[in-house]
Scaffold this motif. Structure first.
Motif, PDB file in Angstrom:
ATOM      1  N   LEU A  23       0.812  -1.205   0.000  1.00 47.67           N
ATOM      2  CA  LEU A  23       0.000   0.000   0.000  1.00 47.67           C
ATOM      3  C   LEU A  23       0.854   1.268   0.000  1.00 47.67           C
ATOM      4  O   LEU A  23       0.627   2.175  -0.797  1.00 47.67           O
ATOM      5  N   GLY A  24       1.840   1.336   0.866  1.00 43.60           N
ATOM      6  CA  GLY A  24       2.680   2.528   0.951  1.00 43.60           C
ATOM      7  C   GLY A  24       3.419   2.817  -0.339  1.00 43.60           C
ATOM      8  O   GLY A  24       3.502   3.974  -0.775  1.00 43.60           O
ATOM      9  N   SER A  25       3.940   1.785  -0.954  1.00 46.97           N
ATOM     10  CA  SER A  25       4.642   1.959  -2.229  1.00 46.97           C
ATOM     11  C   SER A  25       3.691   2.462  -3.307  1.00 46.97           C
ATOM     12  O   SER A  25       4.067   3.289  -4.142  1.00 46.97           O
ATOM     13  N   ASN A  26       2.470   1.972  -3.271  1.00 49.64           N
ATOM     14  CA  ASN A  26       1.492   2.399  -4.261  1.00 49.64           C
ATOM     15  C   ASN A  26       1.073   3.851  -4.025  1.00 49.64           C
ATOM     16  O   ASN A  26       0.900   4.605  -4.976  1.00 49.64           O
ATOM     17  N   ILE A  27       0.912   4.247  -2.769  1.00 49.43           N
ATOM     18  CA  ILE A  27       0.593   5.644  -2.466  1.00 49.43           C
ATOM     19  C   ILE A  27       1.707   6.547  -2.986  1.00 49.43           C
ATOM     20  O   ILE A  27       1.440   7.581  -3.604  1.00 49.43           O
ATOM     21  N   LYS A  28       2.938   6.157  -2.767  1.00 50.32           N
ATOM     22  CA  LYS A  28       4.078   6.954  -3.245  1.00 50.32           C
ATOM     23  C   LYS A  28       4.062   7.075  -4.761  1.00 50.32           C
ATOM     24  O   LYS A  28       4.251   8.161  -5.319  1.00 50.32           O
ATOM     25  N   LYS A  29       3.811   5.970  -5.445  1.00 50.49           N
ATOM     26  CA  LYS A  29       3.765   5.967  -6.912  1.00 50.49           C
ATOM     27  C   LYS A  29       2.653   6.886  -7.416  1.00 50.49           C
ATOM     28  O   LYS A  29       2.874   7.713  -8.301  1.00 50.49           O
ATOM     29  N   LEU A  30       1.479   6.773  -6.825  1.00 49.51           N
ATOM     30  CA  LEU A  30       0.349   7.605  -7.241  1.00 49.51           C
ATOM     31  C   LEU A  30       0.612   9.083  -6.948  1.00 49.51           C
ATOM     32  O   LEU A  30       0.297   9.953  -7.762  1.00 49.51           O
ATOM     33  N   ARG A  31       1.206   9.355  -5.802  1.00 48.42           N
ATOM     34  CA  ARG A  31       1.508  10.742  -5.432  1.00 48.42           C
ATOM     35  C   ARG A  31       2.468  11.355  -6.450  1.00 48.42           C
ATOM     36  O   ARG A  31       2.264  12.474  -6.921  1.00 48.42           O
ATOM     37  N   LYS A  32       3.484  10.611  -6.823  1.00 46.45           N
ATOM     38  CA  LYS A  32       4.458  11.116  -7.792  1.00 46.45           C
ATOM     39  C   LYS A  32       3.837  11.278  -9.178  1.00 46.45           C
ATOM     40  O   LYS A  32       4.132  12.231  -9.886  1.00 46.45           O
ATOM     41  N   GLU A  33       2.955  10.346  -9.560  1.00 45.25           N
ATOM     42  CA  GLU A  33       2.263  10.454 -10.842  1.00 45.25           C
ATOM     43  C   GLU A  33       1.412  11.724 -10.900  1.00 45.25           C
ATOM     44  O   GLU A  33       1.223  12.308 -11.961  1.00 45.25           O
ATOM     45  N   HIS A  34       0.882  12.122  -9.749  1.00 43.85           N
ATOM     46  CA  HIS A  34       0.051  13.328  -9.666  1.00 43.85           C
ATOM     47  C   HIS A  34       0.878  14.574  -9.345  1.00 43.85           C
ATOM     48  O   HIS A  34       0.321  15.632  -9.063  1.00 43.85           O
ATOM     49  N   LYS A  35       2.206  14.407  -9.371  1.00 36.59           N
ATOM     50  CA  LYS A  35       3.137  15.516  -9.134  1.00 36.59           C
ATOM     51  C   LYS A  35       2.824  16.260  -7.831  1.00 36.59           C
ATOM     52  O   LYS A  35       2.787  17.487  -7.787  1.00 36.59           O
ATOM     53  N   MET A  36       2.591  15.471  -6.789  1.00 37.92           N
ATOM     54  CA  MET A  36       2.297  16.021  -5.468  1.00 37.92           C
ATOM     55  C   MET A  36       3.469  15.765  -4.534  1.00 37.92           C
ATOM     56  O   MET A  36       4.143  14.743  -4.654  1.00 37.92           O
ATOM     57  N   THR A  37       3.664  16.672  -3.609  1.00 35.08           N
ATOM     58  CA  THR A  37       4.643  16.445  -2.553  1.00 35.08           C
ATOM     59  C   THR A  37       3.951  15.738  -1.396  1.00 35.08           C
ATOM     60  O   THR A  37       2.710  15.715  -1.309  1.00 35.08           O
ATOM     61  N   GLN A  38       4.750  15.185  -0.501  1.00 32.36           N
ATOM     62  CA  GLN A  38       4.175  14.598   0.714  1.00 32.36           C
ATOM     63  C   GLN A  38       3.416  15.667   1.495  1.00 32.36           C
ATOM     64  O   GLN A  38       2.356  15.403   2.039  1.00 32.36           O
ATOM     65  N   VAL A  62      -8.073   3.581   8.419  1.00 32.51           N
ATOM     66  CA  VAL A  62      -9.096   3.116   7.480  1.00 32.51           C
ATOM     67  C   VAL A  62     -10.004   4.267   7.035  1.00 32.51           C
ATOM     68  O   VAL A  62     -10.481   4.282   5.892  1.00 32.51           O
ATOM     69  N   SER A  63     -10.218   5.256   7.880  1.00 38.66           N
ATOM     70  CA  SER A  63     -11.084   6.391   7.520  1.00 38.66           C
ATOM     71  C   SER A  63     -10.464   7.275   6.435  1.00 38.66           C
ATOM     72  O   SER A  63     -11.153   8.096   5.837  1.00 38.66           O
ATOM     73  N   LEU A  64      -9.174   7.102   6.146  1.00 43.19           N
ATOM     74  CA  LEU A  64      -8.492   7.903   5.125  1.00 43.19           C
ATOM     75  C   LEU A  64      -8.419   7.211   3.767  1.00 43.19           C
ATOM     76  O   LEU A  64      -8.056   7.835   2.773  1.00 43.19           O
ATOM     77  N   LEU A  65      -8.769   5.937   3.704  1.00 36.91           N
ATOM     78  CA  LEU A  65      -8.609   5.200   2.452  1.00 36.91           C
ATOM     79  C   LEU A  65      -9.462   5.756   1.317  1.00 36.91           C
ATOM     80  O   LEU A  65      -8.976   5.936   0.202  1.00 36.91           O
ATOM     81  N   VAL A  66     -10.732   6.052   1.593  1.00 38.54           N
ATOM     82  CA  VAL A  66     -11.596   6.609   0.540  1.00 38.54           C
ATOM     83  C   VAL A  66     -11.121   8.000   0.131  1.00 38.54           C
ATOM     84  O   VAL A  66     -10.992   8.266  -1.069  1.00 38.54           O
ATOM     85  N   PRO A  67     -10.815   8.906   1.084  1.00 38.80           N
ATOM     86  CA  PRO A  67     -10.282  10.205   0.654  1.00 38.80           C
ATOM     87  C   PRO A  67      -8.998  10.091  -0.174  1.00 38.80           C
ATOM     88  O   PRO A  67      -8.831  10.822  -1.159  1.00 38.80           O
ATOM     89  N   ILE A  68      -8.111   9.175   0.189  1.00 40.80           N
ATOM     90  CA  ILE A  68      -6.881   8.991  -0.596  1.00 40.80           C
ATOM     91  C   ILE A  68      -7.222   8.527  -2.010  1.00 40.80           C
ATOM     92  O   ILE A  68      -6.698   9.046  -2.992  1.00 40.80           O
ATOM     93  N   SER A  69      -8.129   7.562  -2.109  1.00 40.70           N
ATOM     94  CA  SER A  69      -8.499   7.055  -3.438  1.00 40.70           C
ATOM     95  C   SER A  69      -9.146   8.149  -4.281  1.00 40.70           C
ATOM     96  O   SER A  69      -8.934   8.209  -5.491  1.00 40.70           O
TER      97      SER A  69
END
Length: 70
Positions: free
Chosen positions: A5-20, A46-53
């Motif tokens: 999950l963490g690796s995927n969040i990082k990949k998606l964040r970078k694809e969206h050109k977002m900083t941490q 778990v309450s953050l999963l939908v907002p992250i998606s």
């Protein structure tokens, strides 16, 4: 192929050109929390999963790295 999950969040964040910092700000959490997720030291609440998606415009399956096309 299973992606942590963490690796995927990082990949998606970078694809969206977002900083941490930008992601943390949108979720109203600390930058350190995002960093811990991306290093696979902890998981989002778990309450953050939908907002992250929603931020990344992906399904929960995609967020968890599940390829639904197979």
């Amino acid at each position: 192929m299973s992606v942590e999950l963490g690796s995927n969040i990082k990949k998606l964040r970078k694809e969206h050109k977002m900083t941490q910092r930008q992601l943390a700000s949108q979720l109203k959490i600390s930058v350190q929390a995002v960093s811990k997720w991306e290093r696979n030291c902890s998981y989002p609440d778990v309450s953050l999963l939908v907002p992250i998606s929603r931020i990344f415009s992906v399904t929960l399956d995609e967020l968890f790295g599940n390829d639904t096309k197979d």
